[in-house]
Design a protein around this motif. Sequence first.
Motif, PDB file in Angstrom:
ATOM      1  N   HIS A 245       5.839  -1.735  -6.333  1.00  0.00           N
ATOM      2  CA  HIS A 245       6.375  -1.962  -7.685  1.00  0.00           C
ATOM      3  C   HIS A 245       5.308  -2.501  -8.643  1.00  0.00           C
ATOM      4  O   HIS A 245       4.357  -3.167  -8.233  1.00  0.00           O
ATOM      5  N   HIS A 298       3.513  -5.653   2.564  1.00  0.00           N
ATOM      6  CA  HIS A 298       3.781  -5.635   1.121  1.00  0.00           C
ATOM      7  C   HIS A 298       3.082  -6.828   0.479  1.00  0.00           C
ATOM      8  O   HIS A 298       3.400  -7.977   0.787  1.00  0.00           O
ATOM      9  N   ASP A 300       2.366  -8.777  -3.017  1.00  0.00           N
ATOM     10  CA  ASP A 300       2.657  -8.980  -4.444  1.00  0.00           C
ATOM     11  C   ASP A 300       1.442  -9.677  -5.040  1.00  0.00           C
ATOM     12  O   ASP A 300       1.011 -10.717  -4.510  1.00  0.00           O
TER      13      ASP A 300
HETATM   14 FE   LIG Z   1       7.268  -7.413  -4.135  1.00  0.00          FE
END
Ligand SMILES: [Fe+2]
Length: 337
Positions: A245, A298, A300
Amino acid sequence: MAEGLNLARLWRDMLALCRLAPHEHVAVLTSAAKPSPYATHALLAAEAAGASATLLQVSDLNNLPPAAMAAILKSDLLIDLAFSHDARVFGSLGNGLRVLVAVEPPEILARMFPTMEDRRRCLAAQHRLGYAKTMHVVSDAGTDITFGLGEFPSKCQYGFADEKGRWDQWPGAFVYTFPNEGSSNGTVVLDRGDILFPMKSYLQAPVRLTVKDGFITDISGGLDADFIKDVLESYKDPNVYAISHIGWGLSANGRWNTLGFYDKAGTEGQDGRAFYGNFLFSTGPNSGGGGKRSTPCHLDIPMRNTSVFLDNQAIVLRGEVMPDDQRVPAPAALAAE
Ligand SMILES: [Fe+2]
């Protein structure tokens, strides 16, 4: 705990934001190994609102026992105080379940307490992102990357679960989507002070990521680059190099500096993910947005001092949110009203 912090009042106000109605049922989920200090507050606040409430204390958060799942399926609102990643919880959203995660310490819950204004600004950003065809991100540090958009929906978090099927986390205010498959091309230069999650660390020196057709193809820099490279390599999975994202932070009260005040178990990092005007870049899966790519790795990575353009419209300029309907009004503007 900060002076004047009143958890009973915060929970009462939070359940009002979640529009908890007297006829509704609430499930409160907590971990048996580490019971949440908020469980009693959540239960009492639900009952004070006239709703019924059940406490679910479980040992395996990612594989909830049948009795807990049955109770959740009968509920209107799940207050998740342990952050379950059980896919059946997300699957229940389609039946109208509202889910509110709350795991941050009291000071962060209070300081970043969400408002209807946060909701309004986040939904304005989600709407704008929803019809964009391209996102272009640049920075003085050397970032220059373009993402194709439109294949996946835009989403946002604003810190409470007020609509049927809404999953949200208290606190948080940011908007995001996923780039079209294979469309991301350019360079991302992570700069000193950008944050690496889930490691919860500040980068000490720039890391240059080369991105071709949706995947990171080269990682260069100093120790931080070696660290990221080693983490990604350890999965032996090409999907860990994909872009996940992308979006920007809209929190009025989230702070970049917060990780410096807590040990790593002390905060989940919602400040870092949501602080105003960040560009939140991430790597790995896109299954959470409707894509087919899943991978357990993942990262971020909230970045500072970047500029984000949608179809050539400036949305964030060097960390400053630009559109009037997304900006937090300046104190002077508030005073003048
Ligand atoms: Fe995330």
